[in-house]
Design an enzyme around this catalytic site. Structure first.
Site, PDB file in Angstrom:
ATOM      1  NE  ARG A 139     -16.898 -19.519 -17.285  1.00  0.00           N
ATOM      2  CZ  ARG A 139     -17.262 -18.539 -16.469  1.00  0.00           C
ATOM      3  NH1 ARG A 139     -16.740 -18.457 -15.255  1.00  0.00           N
ATOM      4  NH2 ARG A 139     -18.146 -17.625 -16.852  1.00  0.00           N
ATOM      5  CE  LYS A 241     -22.040 -18.409 -15.943  1.00  0.00           C
ATOM      6  NZ  LYS A 241     -22.045 -18.347 -14.484  1.00  0.00           N
ATOM      7  CD  GLU A 277     -19.025 -21.126  -7.251  1.00  0.00           C
ATOM      8  OE1 GLU A 277     -19.586 -20.158  -7.805  1.00  0.00           O
ATOM      9  OE2 GLU A 277     -18.847 -22.208  -7.803  1.00  0.00           O
TER      10      GLU A 277
END
Length: 394
Positions: A139, A241, A277
């Site tokens: 990721r 992220k 989210e």
């Protein structure tokens, strides 16, 4: 000879209390205290000496029973740099402390940075376990590409994480008392005035012992549906992220907490209709035997815990759907829960939308604790890992 010995002792002492485990020995060479051939041997000897300090006490002096989710500085951190050639140099363990950055660093001026979060757990026999670190490494690689940054290889990432945990092993909580939260950071550390990629990058890892993310502990959460602010938008960086994704949620989060809520649930930025989210975690909605979660389509972070819970739920016989979920479906749901590395699997007791408060089932005999128990059982070694998710730190 006496002068050289004093030089050696002084600089070796600086290794034990300073910020670098290798720089002082280069200084020894530069000052004529050691020849080049001796530098490597001295570094290895000192490294062995420093690492021997790690095992002196099994546990750090921490009140494990009252551990929350705040920064508890540990002893060591890991650092590795990359210059214009795109290749990272050999990383090293340093004493935990402040880092020096140029005021023109890309991360400070243009937000060029990403981070990861994962945990180390202590088994009953004392062995330390990592949960799916390869997923965090991959990721980070995807996020780095989106942010025009080079990234550590999968092996470099995992090796750095292992070294960080080994160096701070006395800070890994006792079984059942929490975990060691590990924060890998990749930042544009080189100076850049005009808008563009940084000329230098720093990969660093620090850690902190933690327990419950929310102040409620394991109690059900109270969530507020945010309608004014967006978390991310189509074509943005919401699916990676990036550090730039988090400061913008603070205003809505602070407002919700001032009203007594635990966190904020965001809707899609286009129609303000579909669930996305919670501020720092993914959301799941349960209706009967069907568990639904918003599909990751560029605006939602693909959480490692999210993917793990999807697999575990299917193993338990549930039908799992990744799809667009209308906010109106919240009024018909049996259960709602959140997932994330920091939060693990957290039940939601109620959600407020347009001044309407909706209550959900929690407690024993519900889906959330069933999935949580299996996840934590695998993470801590109490349940056999049949999926190859666990990495043991030797």
């Amino acid at each position: 000879m006496i002068q050289r010995t004093a030089c050696f002792r002084t600089l070796v002492r600086s290794v034990r209390v300073g910020s670098s485990s290798s720089l002082p020995f280069r200084q020894l060479r530069d000052h004529g205290c050691l020849g080049s051939a001796a530098v490597s041997t001295a570094e290895q000897a000192c490294e062995a000496s420093v690492y021997s300090e790690f095992g002196k006490n099994e546990y750090a002096d921490v009140d494990w029973d009252n551990l929350g989710f705040g920064l508890v500085p540990t002893d060591y951190m890991y650092m590795m740099k990359c210059s214009n050639n795109g290749k990272f140099e050999l990383g090293q363990i340093n004493r935990y402390g402040n880092i020096e950055l140029n005021p023109a660093a890309g991360v400070l001026n243009y937000g060029q940075g990403i981070y990861e979060g994962l945990k180390a757990f202590r088994k009953e026999d004392g062995n330390l376990l990592l949960f799916r670190p390869d997923q965090n490494a991959m990721r980070m690689k995807i996020g780095a590409e989106r942010m025009c940054m080079p990234s550590p290889s999968l092996d470099q990432f995992i090796d750095g994480v292992k070294q960080t945990v080994q160096a701070n092993k006395c800070w890994v909580p006792p079984p059942g008392k929490g975990s060691l939260y590990i924060r890998p950071l990749l930042i544009g550390s080189g100076p850049i005035l005009g808008l563009g990629p940084s000329p230098e990058y720093t990969f660093l890892i620090y850690a902190s012992p933690v327990r419950n993310y929310f102040k409620e502990g394991s109690a059900p959460l109270s969530i507020y549906v945010e309608e004014e602010y967006d978390r991310s938008s189509r074509g943005g960086a919401g699916g990676v992220k990036s550090i730039t994704n988090y400061a913008p949620v603070l205003k809505a989060l602070a407002r919700a907490k001032s009203r007594g809520f635990s966190d904020v649930l965001y809707l899609d930025s286009v129609n303000k209709k579909n669930l996305e989210e919670v501020s720092s975690c993914n959301v799941f909605v349960v209706k009967g035997n069907v568990i639904s979660t918003p599909a990751t389509a560029g605006t939602i972070l693909s959480g490692v815990t999210r993917r793990s819970i999807i697999e575990i739920a299917r193993d338990h016989g549930y039908q799992v759907e990744e799809r667009a979920i209308s906010v109106d479906e919240l009024s018909e749901a049996d259960e709602v829960f959140c997932t994330g590395t920091a939060v693990s699997v957290a039940p939601v007791g109620n959600i407020t939308y347009k001044d309407k408060r909706m209550e959900y089932k929690t407690g024993a005999q519900t889906v959330c604790p069933e999935l949580y128990s299996t996840l934590v059982g695998i993470q801590t070694g109490r349940i056999e890992d049949k999926k190859g998710w666990i990495v043991q730190i030797e």
